[in-house]
Design an enzyme around this catalytic site. Structure first.
Site, PDB file in Angstrom:
ATOM      1  N   HIS A 188       0.863  -1.189   0.000  1.00  8.77           N
ATOM      2  CA  HIS A 188       0.000   0.000   0.000  1.00  8.77           C
ATOM      3  C   HIS A 188       0.896   1.235   0.000  1.00  8.77           C
ATOM      4  O   HIS A 188       1.970   1.226   0.590  1.00  8.77           O
ATOM      5  CB  HIS A 188      -0.872  -0.033   1.263  1.00  8.77           C
ATOM      6  CG  HIS A 188      -1.866   1.074   1.323  1.00  8.77           C
ATOM      7  ND1 HIS A 188      -1.520   2.363   1.696  1.00  8.77           N
ATOM      8  CD2 HIS A 188      -3.182   1.096   1.042  1.00  8.77           C
ATOM      9  CE1 HIS A 188      -2.606   3.121   1.637  1.00  8.77           C
ATOM     10  NE2 HIS A 188      -3.631   2.379   1.242  1.00  8.77           N
ATOM     11  N   ASP A 314     -11.427   1.758  -0.524  1.00  3.80           N
ATOM     12  CA  ASP A 314     -10.487   2.650   0.157  1.00  3.80           C
ATOM     13  C   ASP A 314     -11.196   3.481   1.232  1.00  3.80           C
ATOM     14  O   ASP A 314     -10.858   4.640   1.465  1.00  3.80           O
ATOM     15  CB  ASP A 314      -9.737   3.560  -0.816  1.00  3.80           C
ATOM     16  CG  ASP A 314      -8.304   3.870  -0.341  1.00  3.80           C
ATOM     17  OD1 ASP A 314      -7.903   3.340   0.703  1.00  3.80           O
ATOM     18  OD2 ASP A 314      -7.614   4.646  -1.020  1.00  3.80           O
TER      19      ASP A 314
END
Ligand code: MN
Length: 351
Positions: A188, A314
């Protein structure tokens, strides 16, 4: 009229969101302490100096939602028709911290807290392990605990660790643990390290708007080009944000990488067993976190294969229920939607 989004397979598939974030109070406190002491890198100062302290409506919402692993989150998932969320400790995890005891402790307690939440909502939450890459051996042990004791389905590493990348030899215990225990490695983004960030802050481009993808795609390319997937052919790498753009560029990477190898200009670039394209279609999965774009999702499916592209929202950084409606209506086949929203994630994470 806007269609109501429902969980439970409204259109013949469950929706699994694969890059959803939470935080712990002590994680945020530790990062903000570094920022206040002037010891954090520029990316962390920009990211958490803002999200951690700004009184704006957006940042207040995000802070409150990050800290919640209960009803607020489940309500938000219901509102978007999201059946399951794959959760990870938010960026940069503990990777900015210098005190290793503190960093390991915060990661381990975040894992315990996430395990409790997954037990409270066993049909809604799936966990990913948080590690402390500053201590690779400890991280490998924590990966084992995450997989065997906590029931977690992957690991999230927030890209570089104080300017260091997972292809470096010191991190081998982490890669080996992921490969040996079949733990998907989700890289990430976080802010680029000081050696890379250059003028991005001044231009307002160091964060999720651009710098995240540049730095994370660079990280992933380092794994591809230095032969990590020849060493660990079973290693599974997951990238968000449209696979951080790699599928769009892959033919150019492949051509110029091969030219670089043939030139023998770079001691680290050696011939690989396969083309870069092959690793992208064999070892890498892409999610559309933060990128609710049918055109991008279709490009990923075409370049990587439709079994390797997964849905993500997200949350809470990009909480937009209309994006789910847009993706439900994509002009791809029903079978492709089932894979995208549900079965690819089930296979990848073993859930
Ligand atoms: Mn994210």
């Amino acid at each position: 009229m806007t269609t109501e989004l429902k969980t439970g397979g409204q259109y013949g598939y469950l929706r699994i969101a694969t890059e959803e974030a939470f935080a712990t109070a002590e994680q945020i406190d530790a990062i903000l302490r570094l920022v206040a002491e002037g010891r954090a890198d520029k990316g962390t100062v920009s990211l958490w100096g803002f999200y951690g302290t700004s009184p704006s409506e957006r940042t207040t919402f995000i802070r409150e939602r990050l800290l919640d692993l209960g009803e607020l989150r489940v309500q938000a998932m219901d509102e978007c028709g999201i059946d399951k969320a794959v959760l990870a400790l938010t960026s940069p995890g503990v990777q900015s911290l210098f005190d290793l005891d503190e960093a390991r402790g915060i990661a381990a307690r975040a894992n315990d807290r996430l395990k409790d939440a997954c037990e409270r909502y066993p049909t809604r939450f799936v966990g990913m392990t948080a590690v402390c890459p500053q201590d690779p051996e400890w991280s490998a042990q924590e990966l084992r605990r995450g997989k065997e004791e906590l029931g977690f389905a992957g690991v999230q590493i927030n890209s570089h660790t104080q300017g260091h990348y997972l292809d470096e030899e010191q991190f081998d215990p982490i890669l080996r643990a992921c490969a040996d225990m079949d733990i998907p490695l989700y890289i990430h983004p976080q802010g680029p390290p000081d050696g890379m960030i250059g003028g991005m802050v001044e231009a307002g481009l160091e964060g999720a708007v651009f710098g995240f993808a540049m730095e994370t795609s660079y990280h992933a390319l380092r794994l591809l080009t230095t032969g990590v997937f020849d060493r660990y052919p079973s290693l599974k790498l997951v990238l968000g944000h449209g696979c951080e753009g790699l599928p769009f560029w892959i033919d150019r990477f492949n051509y110029m990488f091969n030219a670089g190898v043939r030139s023998q200009r770079y001691p680290r670039l050696k011939p690989l067993r396969h083309s870069l394209h092959h690793y992208l279609r064999t070892n890498v999965w892409g999610t559309n976190s933060g990128l609710p774009s049918p055109a991008s999702i279709k490009l990923l499916m075409e370049v990587m294969g439709e079994d390797r592209v997964c849905y993500a929202m997200d949350y809470p950084y990009q909480f937009v229920p209309d994006e789910v409606r847009l993706l439900d209506a994509m002009d791809i086949s029903h079978e492709q939607k089932v894979k995208f929203f549900q079965t690819n994630a089930e296979k990848l994470f073993g859930i």
